[in-house]
Design an enzyme around this catalytic site. Structure first.
Site, PDB file in Angstrom:
ATOM      1  N   TYR A 237      37.063  42.164  35.684  1.00 17.20           N
ATOM      2  CA  TYR A 237      36.078  43.216  35.618  1.00 17.20           C
ATOM      3  C   TYR A 237      36.366  44.559  34.336  1.00 17.20           C
ATOM      4  O   TYR A 237      35.294  45.037  34.023  1.00 17.20           O
ATOM      5  CB  TYR A 237      35.459  43.872  36.956  1.00 17.20           C
ATOM      6  CG  TYR A 237      34.467  43.176  37.768  1.00 17.20           C
ATOM      7  CD1 TYR A 237      33.291  43.127  37.294  1.00 17.20           C
ATOM      8  CD2 TYR A 237      35.018  42.257  38.445  1.00 17.20           C
ATOM      9  CE1 TYR A 237      32.410  42.169  37.925  1.00 17.20           C
ATOM     10  CE2 TYR A 237      34.077  41.285  39.130  1.00 17.20           C
ATOM     11  CZ  TYR A 237      32.648  41.243  38.948  1.00 17.20           C
ATOM     12  OH  TYR A 237      32.013  40.370  39.435  1.00 17.20           O
TER      13      TYR A 237
ATOM     14  N   HIS B 285      35.396  43.876  44.915  1.00 14.80           N
ATOM     15  CA  HIS B 285      35.640  42.731  44.032  1.00 14.80           C
ATOM     16  C   HIS B 285      37.152  42.295  44.411  1.00 14.80           C
ATOM     17  O   HIS B 285      37.713  41.541  43.838  1.00 14.80           O
ATOM     18  CB  HIS B 285      35.286  42.827  42.567  1.00 14.80           C
ATOM     19  CG  HIS B 285      33.767  42.577  42.273  1.00 14.80           C
ATOM     20  ND1 HIS B 285      33.365  41.632  42.912  1.00 14.80           N
ATOM     21  CD2 HIS B 285      32.969  43.547  41.686  1.00 14.80           C
ATOM     22  CE1 HIS B 285      31.998  41.746  42.243  1.00 14.80           C
ATOM     23  NE2 HIS B 285      31.832  42.940  41.654  1.00 14.80           N
TER      24      HIS B 285
END
Lengths: 719, 719
Positions: free
Chosen positions: B241, B396
């Site tokens: 990310y 996440h």
């Protein structure tokens, strides 16, 4: 004398060699020979290291992969390369080291008996199998030839008498069970013996190599050329061993051409040596040998054997398409042939090799079946459908007649396990074939062909299989509907099998479809299993599988079935589909199995106590209690997954319906796409190329000539 | 106005553009700009195809990967690229098509409500999640900026009023739950809103983007820069990310630099934007992002986000090592920044990027643990040990504190499953994270860290994990004995864990060893499981496994254990070893587990009804009923397998013995090789860098300063 052979073939200029003799001087190596210059630099690096390490000629002890095994392998490479380097550079260090090595062998070799680690193979002396001894001799003679003339007479005598002569005699007179076979081991032996004969001026050795120990011509190199290759140059054991066998054929042929030019060896049997080299290149996908029969899947054209073969074949033909193969290889050999090839490659003379569709006949007469390669473009890594309709392939053959494989830009898609072997890894059964090679890799169920009653073809007896060819009934190698039709009625008692495989290009589809119509005709009641071994991750299926989610049984108890885990068993009325993804592409396998069929999702790897097997998926269509059965299947590559740009297109299959019927002496299959387009293909029972056929599809007349017809049903031609 | 920003950053000369405006004219494109020329050619190819296909602005319908989803993605790329091409070429076709697209959106957009396929995500209007709407706006504004000035006023008004303005308002005032978060979705929204503000001259939009909807600075872009990156530039959610988040940060930063130069945005927070770009490059191996936390393993620096980041960072710094990254990427962006980068790359200004060892602190203060990268050389694909001692990584994040990974030239060796997701593949849960992402990929047992009582860390609650940092106690980034020492006592109630991971270079070994000393200290009796997830084919083991050869059970019922098939369970007294092979290399994992431990060989893929999981091996060291436990392990890469030359060296491990004891406030491990050489390492309890330690090994004094010491026992220094 080998030297004169090399010069004869390649006509190399040696004028540029001072550049290599004095690399520290900074003389720029000509760009025209860069591939060769790299080869010389690599060899210098290796041989210089060997010189620093000193002479190490150990008493033989270890099997393949072991310390003494690897050391003797390194030594023959050093002798070969050192000899070439001495020729190229004149540097005496190379002369001295090769001489010292050979004298050390002269001390060791005469006292050696049978190798202590010999197992099932025919025992060698330096190595566990005599095959490796032959390879040693082929390499050593070529290196020795480059220094022999400048050695003191006493050294020459010792090496001749204690190394070359006794090795040549061991591999000829003392090993009739090797050299008098029709087998690649015999070719290596013949090459070693024959090269020795030329070097020593010993005509007797040469004739035994060429014509067999009794010089009758019933065995020996020429007879091997007659029997081991089909007229198309296909080698009986399959692509992997075609590669392996090639080196002694081309090296010995080059020596024969140099020393016995009247034999016109490169023209022998309609240029069979060159055909064999071309066939070896054609039986690759993306440079990797098609893994039918015993085959380790990571073998490619980037191997020593093919460096020799390509250089010698180029030297003999000047065919510029060989240069593009050398370009992909990125390597060549240290011989003058290699130098010439590298020069011409650098001079931009290369032309692309055209990977065409071919039907390579098998057997000495070319009529014992065929290996059929269907390709839609001439590229190295494009779509390739392989129909394995050859003979058994001797002891390295698999029980997989009518098997098929499919490759494309993502790699192997419909796969063959290849061999179960960890080459030279001692911990894995001494580096030999592991037991699972027989129990799984050779088994019929491990291949994409019909298995009857859970048995192997020919009862699992390869010598039986060797007597029973496959019938290649027809092959169409051009146009948008390429095909192979083959049959065999001797693989299983009382069951005849016939398979048509079509590679179909469709307008608007980026990738061709594979259509497969397989018919089994048998008396009584049988279990018919049709496996598909594929590579990729399952995306989805419209089959309702009962899954073994928390406990996984095995499928059977013998003939390879004991190695299959069952992930699920399912059924579906009408067309069924399984979709998977590999690399950037999706693949949907559409099936119209016989009525009552079940689908078994399985994975290899059960009953594998030593972790010798890879774990790979398979889908089996199974019908039980049937006399006859027709399996119709279609493989559709589609879409594109791009991880980098996060874009996905056409992840869903476009083939929406299939309909098969038998009418007017033909199998008629209509295929419908999601956008409504349709086409039909027909495969006639009568495969005569001139036979005319007629049927009706959708009320429309469908006429064709020859075994396969095709009709586009989208066009509005109906009255 | 975006245009002026781009020019300000890159100072590109436009003089050469006629060459692109008239490619048919055959004007040779300067080699200095070849990367950029390819980019222009690629964009022309794509946009020309889009022009031929015509304007297609469908009513939103499909989720990720579906037809309308992909079309709107194509459209924003076309708007971006078409705008750049108009600037570069002056070709009106680009102007006309971008205008037509934007006018079509002006017709469509005002009537849109919530997207019909919105699922758990915050709904967008054009897309199923508003995140994609933000990405659309960021791209569309940049393309629109290139044509806006030359449009008729009426067109400009329609596009401003019906597309840019309402999208910016949707993503700001109408979506406080998105833009006022501290999260990468908010950064994309802020970038879209801010770029719109600059383009429209709307200061209110700009300030909301920079400072949050209430303009207090408690949220907004600057606050995101404060909180989402650590002082080292590490992004809270992890490398995957970090890559994704980077694009809006760098693009918006570049716009701020152009329009609000006084903010000195590239110097903000000690140059945090540039640190983030550098950290993003460092958290890769062979260009691929290290797959900790939710991460798809095929994402590399070859992605749009990094093309922008590298071009903009190079423009801002002129650091020539960025050019070597661009060289590996082989791509750049169409902006003037990309053009300048390509020119300097072609002018051979590139310097190699040095992939150094780093301890990237986590958390806004950099003290909430760390991601530690230990490397032995500066290369892209050399040995890399990753110690995952960071914070949770929000939603996440995975439950894997003290996890480790190992990579080298063969790829990932000690692995992380990454995310369970088939990005944008509709058949796979609509392209979203599949359910097994929670049940397997995030589970502690799916990682190389200690699992207590078959539970996930933090009870599987990520918000709990977010509050509980890992303690990075020490890290040594230089010398032949690099290390990371970390601890956490909040992952499991009542159990403290401390792990030392050492990357040890040994003279004479081509590859470094990894040494792992993990100690768990708990009250009561626990089951401790230490898994190793590895990549490769098992060669052999000295553990006597009871194998599940013909029926395969699962290991457990929850917390990821239900996804593990059991291949075998075994035991061994003293040191145990498992050897596998990947690519050309062998790996031996040597273990000194706690007394009474068993070894479980397992494979992922059980209880996977939709075939969503890859099947990958794991070895678990398990001890039951213990309060405390110490696991000592050593990973030894060794040998070489060369399929092409059929040579194998050192397939057997060289580490022959290991001895561990606890003495003098330290863990002392001695390692013995087959050739008799020995060395000892010590890891002290006291991690103070100046603490001096002393113990005795083999009767020899062993003294060191700081947490880790090492003593070569081969040298004859004993009196």
């Amino acid at each position: 004398m080998t030297r004169s052979l090399a010069l004869l073939i390649a006509a190399a200029t040696l004028a540029s060699w001072p550049a290599f003799a004095q690399p520290e001087g900074g003389a720029a190596v000509s760009v025209q020979a860069s591939l060769f210059a790299e080869e010389v630099a690599r060899a210098r690096h290796e041989v210089d290291a060997a010189i620093r390490a000193g002479v190490n000629v150990p008493v033989p002890r270890d099997p393949g992969g072991g310390v003494t095994h690897e050391q003797h392998k390194r030594n023959y490479r050093t002798i070969f390369e050192g000899g070439q380097l001495y020729r190229l550079t004149g540097d005496r260090r190379y002369l001295d080291h090769v001489r010292a090595l050979l004298l050390a062998y002269a001390d060791l070799y005469p006292g050696l008996g049978r190798h202590p680690a010999a197992a099932n193979q025919v025992a060698g002396r330096l190595f566990w199998q005599s095959l490796n001894d032959s390879v040693f001799l082929v390499n050593a003679v070529q290196g020795y030839a480059e220094i022999r003339d400048v050695l003191p007479a006493a050294d020459r005598q010792r090496i001749d008498d204690n190394v070359i002569c006794p090795m040549a005699h061991f591999l000829s007179d003392e090993s009739p069970e090797v050299i008098d076979r029709i087998h690649n081991h015999a070719t290596w032996a013949a090459a070693g013996v024959g090269l020795s004969g030329y070097l020593l001026g010993d005509r007797d050795l040469v004739d035994k190599a060429l014509l067999g120990l009794d010089k009758s011509g019933k065995t020996g190199f020429l007879r091997q050329l007659d029997l081991l290759f089909s007229p198309d140059g296909y080698y009986a054991e399959g692509p992997y061993y075609q590669r392996y066998a090639l080196q002694p054929f081309v090296v010995f042929a080059a020596a024969i051409a140099a020393h016995d030019p009247d034999r016109e060896i490169f023209a022998y049997r309609d240029a069979i040596v060159l055909k064999a080299v071309r066939a070896a290149i054609d039986v690759t996908h993306n440079g990797y040998f098609i893994p039918v029969n015993d085959a380790i899947r990571d073998k490619s054209l980037r191997t020593e054997e093919l460096y020799h073969a390509v250089a010698i074949a180029y030297g003999a033909t000047k065919d510029p398409t060989f240069l593009s193969i050398a370009d992909w290889q990125g390597r060549t050999v240290l011989t003058p042939a290699g130098e010439q090839l590298a020069g011409d490659l650098a001079a931009r003379k290369a032309q692309p090799w055209r990977f065409d569709s071919r039907a390579l006949g098998d057997g000495p007469d070319g009529k014992q079946g065929a290996l059929v390669l269907l390709r839609t473009d001439g590229g190295r890594d494009g779509p390739l459908l392989v129909a394995k309709n050859s003979v058994q392939g001797m002891g390295h053959g698999h029980f997989d007649r009518l098997n098929w494989l499919y490759f494309d830009e993502t790699g192997p898609v419909v796969t063959d396990y290849g061999a179960a072997r960890f080459l030279n890894v001692e911990a894995k059964h001494g580096g030999r074939y592991v037991p699972e090679n027989n129990s799984w890799a050779k088994a019929s169920i491990a291949h994409n062909t019909l298995v009857v009653d859970e048995q192997n073809q020919f009862g699992g007896k390869w010598k039986v299989g060797e007597e029973r060819p496959t019938q290649q009934l027809a092959a169409g190698l051009a146009g948008p509907t390429r095909y192979s039709i083959a049959a065999i009625d001797t693989a299983y008692k009382g069951v005849a099998m016939r398979r048509a495989l079509l590679l179909v290009e469709v307008e608007g589809l980026a990738n061709p479809l594979t259509i497969d119509i397989l018919r089994a005709t048998g008396g009584g009641r049988h279990v018919y299993d049709l496996p598909l071994h594929f590579s990729g991750h399952i995306i989805d299926s419209d089959i309702d599988f009962a899954r073994h989610l928390a406990e996984r049984p095995v499928l059977g108890t013998a003939n390879g079935y004991q190695h299959l885990w069952v992930d699920g068993v399912g059924a579906r009325a009408g067309k069924a589909r399984l979709t998977w993804m590999q690399g950037s592409r999706f693949y949907s396998y559409h099936m119209l199995p016989p009525a009552g069929a079940r689908f078994i999702l399985a994975e290899s790897g059960a009953n594998d106590p030593q972790f010798n097997l890879r774990r790979e998926p398979a889908l089996i269509q199974r019908v039980e209690g049937a006399a006859d059965a027709v399996f119709v299947s279609l493989l559709e590559p589609h879409g594109k997954y791009d991880a980098s740009s996060e874009s996905v297109v056409a992840s869903k299959a476009r083939v929406s319906a299939m309909d098969h019927r038998r009418a007017d002496g033909a199998d008629i299959l209509t295929v419908t796409f999601a956008d409504g387009r349709r086409f039909a293909v027909a495969v006639a029972e009568d495969v005569a190329p001139t036979a005319r056929h007629r049927t009706t599809v959708d009320g429309r007349a469908f006429e064709w000539t020859g075994p396969v017809g095709r009709l586009d049903l989208s066009r509005e031609t109906r009255k």
